[in-house]
Motif scaffolding. Sequence first.
Motif, mmCIF file in Angstrom:
data_model
loop_
_atom_site.group_PDB
_atom_site.id
_atom_site.type_symbol
_atom_site.label_atom_id
_atom_site.label_comp_id
_atom_site.label_asym_id
_atom_site.label_seq_id
_atom_site.Cartn_x
_atom_site.Cartn_y
_atom_site.Cartn_z
ATOM 1 N N PRO A 1 -13.453 -57.427 4.896
ATOM 2 C CA PRO A 1 -14.427 -56.436 5.373
ATOM 3 C C PRO A 1 -14.268 -56.076 6.849
ATOM 4 N N ILE A 2 -14.038 -57.086 7.711
ATOM 5 C CA ILE A 2 -13.913 -56.771 9.137
ATOM 6 C C ILE A 2 -12.540 -56.172 9.450
ATOM 7 N N VAL A 3 -11.535 -56.499 8.647
ATOM 8 C CA VAL A 3 -10.211 -55.911 8.849
ATOM 9 C C VAL A 3 -10.235 -54.417 8.523
ATOM 10 N N LEU A 4 -11.017 -54.037 7.516
ATOM 11 C CA LEU A 4 -11.080 -52.638 7.088
ATOM 12 C C LEU A 4 -11.996 -51.789 7.971
ATOM 13 N N MET A 5 -12.869 -52.420 8.722
ATOM 14 C CA MET A 5 -13.850 -51.678 9.508
ATOM 15 C C MET A 5 -13.230 -50.652 10.461
ATOM 16 N N PRO A 6 -12.209 -51.013 11.258
ATOM 17 C CA PRO A 6 -11.648 -50.019 12.194
ATOM 18 C C PRO A 6 -11.108 -48.772 11.509
ATOM 19 N N ILE A 7 -10.341 -48.931 10.416
ATOM 20 C CA ILE A 7 -9.728 -47.768 9.773
ATOM 21 C C ILE A 7 -10.785 -46.909 9.083
ATOM 22 N N VAL A 8 -11.837 -47.530 8.558
ATOM 23 C CA VAL A 8 -12.914 -46.757 7.928
ATOM 24 C C VAL A 8 -13.638 -45.916 8.978
ATOM 25 N N LEU A 9 -13.913 -46.506 10.141
ATOM 26 C CA LEU A 9 -14.588 -45.762 11.211
ATOM 27 C C LEU A 9 -13.709 -44.640 11.754
ATOM 28 N N PHE A 10 -12.434 -44.935 11.968
ATOM 29 C CA PHE A 10 -11.499 -43.900 12.420
ATOM 30 C C PHE A 10 -11.450 -42.746 11.419
ATOM 31 N N THR A 11 -11.336 -43.078 10.151
ATOM 32 C CA THR A 11 -11.218 -42.054 9.107
ATOM 33 C C THR A 11 -12.470 -41.198 9.029
ATOM 34 N N LEU A 12 -13.633 -41.818 9.128
ATOM 35 C CA LEU A 12 -14.887 -41.077 9.071
ATOM 36 C C LEU A 12 -15.002 -40.106 10.236
ATOM 37 N N GLY A 13 -14.690 -40.579 11.451
ATOM 38 C CA GLY A 13 -14.754 -39.708 12.616
ATOM 39 C C GLY A 13 -13.793 -38.536 12.504
ATOM 40 N N LEU A 14 -12.557 -38.809 12.095
ATOM 41 C CA LEU A 14 -11.569 -37.737 11.927
ATOM 42 C C LEU A 14 -11.973 -36.776 10.815
ATOM 43 N N ALA A 15 -12.606 -37.293 9.762
ATOM 44 C CA ALA A 15 -13.047 -36.432 8.648
ATOM 45 C C ALA A 15 -14.073 -35.409 9.129
ATOM 46 N N TRP A 16 -15.019 -35.841 9.962
ATOM 47 C CA TRP A 16 -16.004 -34.907 10.516
ATOM 48 C C TRP A 16 -15.332 -33.854 11.392
ATOM 49 N N ILE A 17 -14.413 -34.287 12.232
ATOM 50 C CA ILE A 17 -13.732 -33.359 13.139
ATOM 51 C C ILE A 17 -12.892 -32.353 12.356
ATOM 52 N N LEU A 18 -12.117 -32.836 11.394
ATOM 53 C CA LEU A 18 -11.227 -31.967 10.621
ATOM 54 C C LEU A 18 -12.004 -31.026 9.698
ATOM 55 N N ALA A 19 -13.128 -31.498 9.170
ATOM 56 C CA ALA A 19 -13.954 -30.639 8.323
ATOM 57 C C ALA A 19 -14.472 -29.449 9.123
ATOM 58 N N SER A 20 -14.832 -29.706 10.368
ATOM 59 C CA SER A 20 -15.292 -28.630 11.242
ATOM 60 C C SER A 20 -14.152 -27.700 11.629
ATOM 61 N N LEU A 21 -13.045 -28.265 12.113
ATOM 62 C CA LEU A 21 -11.913 -27.443 12.540
ATOM 63 C C LEU A 21 -11.331 -26.639 11.387
ATOM 64 N N GLY A 22 -11.270 -27.235 10.199
ATOM 65 C CA GLY A 22 -10.713 -26.548 9.041
ATOM 66 C C GLY A 22 -11.526 -25.349 8.605
ATOM 67 N N THR A 23 -12.801 -25.324 8.969
ATOM 68 C CA THR A 23 -13.653 -24.181 8.645
ATOM 69 C C THR A 23 -13.300 -22.973 9.507
ATOM 70 N N TYR A 24 -12.971 -23.227 10.759
ATOM 71 C CA TYR A 24 -12.640 -22.143 11.691
ATOM 72 C C TYR A 24 -11.154 -21.802 11.684
ATOM 73 N N ILE A 25 -10.308 -22.809 11.491
ATOM 74 C CA ILE A 25 -8.855 -22.601 11.525
ATOM 75 C C ILE A 25 -8.275 -23.109 10.206
ATOM 76 N N ARG A 26 -8.004 -22.204 9.280
ATOM 77 C CA ARG A 26 -7.583 -22.609 7.934
ATOM 78 C C ARG A 26 -6.209 -23.285 7.921
ATOM 79 N N ASP A 27 -5.406 -23.048 8.953
ATOM 80 C CA ASP A 27 -4.071 -23.642 8.991
ATOM 81 C C ASP A 27 -4.100 -25.150 9.241
ATOM 82 N N ILE A 28 -5.255 -25.653 9.679
ATOM 83 C CA ILE A 28 -5.359 -27.075 9.980
ATOM 84 C C ILE A 28 -4.969 -27.930 8.778
#
Length: 261
Positions: A146-173
């Motif tokens: 559980p603690i080994v997976l914590m960093p990658i889960v947090l990184f992935t969640l943060g990037l998912a929010w950022i990419l979901a936003s950017l992908g709405t404005y820039i479809r090439d993302i």
Amino acid sequence: MAEMFNSRYLLKQLVKRDILSRYKGSILGLFWTFVVPILMLVVYTFVFSVVFEARWNVQEDNHLQFALIIFSGMTIFNFFSEAINRSPSLIVSNSNYVKKVIFPLHLLPVSTVLSALVHMVISFVILIVGVTVLGDGVKLTILYAPIVLMPIVLFTLGLAWILASLGTYIRDIGYIVNVLTSALMFLSPIFYPIDSVPEEIKFLYYINPVSYTVEDIRNIVIWGLSPNFHWLLIGTLSGLLISVVGFYWFKKTRSGFADVL
């Protein structure tokens, strides 16, 4: 984060819908969640252990142990790539939630990450079974998972929010992300040990959060070693920062989604 807790029932339904809709109409249904990782395990094992004759610190002809080593790395990378590759098109493909109803859009990236996490847990169970049956047995170090997976889960969640936003404005993302994640697969120590990487390019692995998690999962599950606690501290704090930045970036930019859809 309190918003997500208050919307936990809706989030649960989104994750359930996402998983079920993926296999809707197929004969095997949810059984594909077990079949796909096993089939990919067979393919990669053949290519890298038989054709390319890749070697780790295992018995020369022990392809089964080599398969488990690869599968442990694939389990982590597949989680990351599944969530990240789907994120740029999340808002565009769910435009009805933006235009017609009041909906907590920030839950869409969360549900995608959780859906990928469910698939990773299933693969992890297969890995444990494989280690038990084909390897040296399950080690107590697996409790660090559980603690080994914590960093990658947090990184992935943060990037998912950022990419979901950017992908709405820039479809090439979306196209760029697909290329980068494909490259990242070969820039992570999945099919080869990190010790075999030339010193001049090792820095690429030290700035890659996937590399650390792959190495730690391999250590605690396959080798029975302790994880890199120094990375776990830095990685968890960094992942937490990325997730907080990603969440507030998404909240700040969501007001313009309706204008570009």
